[in-house]
Design a protein around this motif. Structure first.
Motif, PDB file in Angstrom:
ATOM      1  N   SER A  71      98.226  25.579  -8.252  1.00  0.00           N
ATOM      2  CA  SER A  71      97.827  24.647  -7.202  1.00  0.00           C
ATOM      3  C   SER A  71      97.814  23.232  -7.752  1.00  0.00           C
ATOM      4  O   SER A  71      97.764  23.022  -8.966  1.00  0.00           O
ATOM      5  CB  SER A  71      96.450  25.019  -6.653  1.00  0.00           C
ATOM      6  N   PHE A  72      97.891  22.304  -6.852  1.00  0.00           N
ATOM      7  CA  PHE A  72      97.833  20.890  -7.197  1.00  0.00           C
ATOM      8  C   PHE A  72      97.321  20.158  -5.975  1.00  0.00           C
ATOM      9  O   PHE A  72      97.397  20.666  -4.861  1.00  0.00           O
ATOM     10  CB  PHE A  72      99.202  20.361  -7.654  1.00  0.00           C
ATOM     11  N   THR A  73      96.793  18.987  -6.199  1.00  0.00           N
ATOM     12  CA  THR A  73      96.244  18.222  -5.080  1.00  0.00           C
ATOM     13  C   THR A  73      97.368  17.558  -4.296  1.00  0.00           C
ATOM     14  O   THR A  73      98.458  17.306  -4.823  1.00  0.00           O
ATOM     15  CB  THR A  73      95.254  17.163  -5.586  1.00  0.00           C
ATOM     16  N   ARG A  74      97.071  17.280  -3.050  1.00  0.00           N
ATOM     17  CA  ARG A  74      98.071  16.691  -2.153  1.00  0.00           C
ATOM     18  C   ARG A  74      98.618  15.372  -2.707  1.00  0.00           C
ATOM     19  O   ARG A  74      99.797  15.074  -2.547  1.00  0.00           O
ATOM     20  CB  ARG A  74      97.440  16.472  -0.784  1.00  0.00           C
ATOM     21  N   ASP A  75      97.774  14.606  -3.375  1.00  0.00           N
ATOM     22  CA  ASP A  75      98.230  13.317  -3.897  1.00  0.00           C
ATOM     23  C   ASP A  75      99.215  13.477  -5.055  1.00  0.00           C
ATOM     24  O   ASP A  75      99.864  12.508  -5.454  1.00  0.00           O
ATOM     25  CB  ASP A  75      97.043  12.434  -4.320  1.00  0.00           C
ATOM     26  N   ARG A  76      99.376  14.707  -5.554  1.00  0.00           N
ATOM     27  CA  ARG A  76     100.344  14.962  -6.637  1.00  0.00           C
ATOM     28  C   ARG A  76     101.581  15.707  -6.135  1.00  0.00           C
ATOM     29  O   ARG A  76     102.405  16.160  -6.929  1.00  0.00           O
ATOM     30  CB  ARG A  76      99.683  15.755  -7.758  1.00  0.00           C
TER      31      ARG A  76
END
Length: 145
Positions: free
Chosen positions: A41-46
């Motif tokens: 997973s990764f954050t939307r900003d990435r």
């Protein structure tokens, strides 16, 4: 997109592990599932950064072109024989129920139309695929040289 030098070509069975390691090295912790799928997973900003890392990893470690060449009629025949004579008995020996295979003619027809039957289609979703694949490979080792 950046120019990326190929590090090496990879085999189909190492796709998940190689891609997961590359993405992890790029800062996106990723795991390879038993089915070759990827998890992480990764954050939307990435998201854009992740897309670039995914592109770079795919370019560094592309699938060996030999896996992208259509099989010859002889190879399709070898594949069918392997499924019927080796893979089905192996899967049954490991406790799995496998339905009746298609006829050779039906297998060839479906294969030509882009539908490939495999005994693995009869396995449930809960089958431990990575362990089973080691014991009962889904294709013969020498199918693609």
């Amino acid at each position: 997109m950046p120019d990326v030098e190929v590090v090496r070509y990879i085999a189909e069975d190492e796709y998940g592990q190689v891609r997961a390691q590359c993405l992890t090295d790029a800062g996106f912790p990723t795991t390879a599932g038993d089915d070759g799928g990827l998890g992480g997973s990764f954050t939307r900003d990435r998201a854009q950064e992740h897309a670039l890392a995914n592109y770079v990893c795919a370019a560094k470690f592309p699938l060996d072109p030999k896996y992208q060449v259509p099989l010859t009629a002889d190879q399709v025949s070898v594949l069918y024989d392997y499924f019927v004579d080796a893979l089905i008995p192996c899967l049954v020996d490991h406790g799995h129920m496998i339905g009746e295979p298609p006829t050779r003619e039906g297998f060839f027809r479906d294969f030509a139309e882009g539908r490939q039957w495999t005994p693995y289609l009869d396995l449930g979703r809960d089958a431990a695929l990575s362990e089973l694949e080691k014991a009962c490979p889904s294709v013969p080792d020498d199918l693609v040289e």
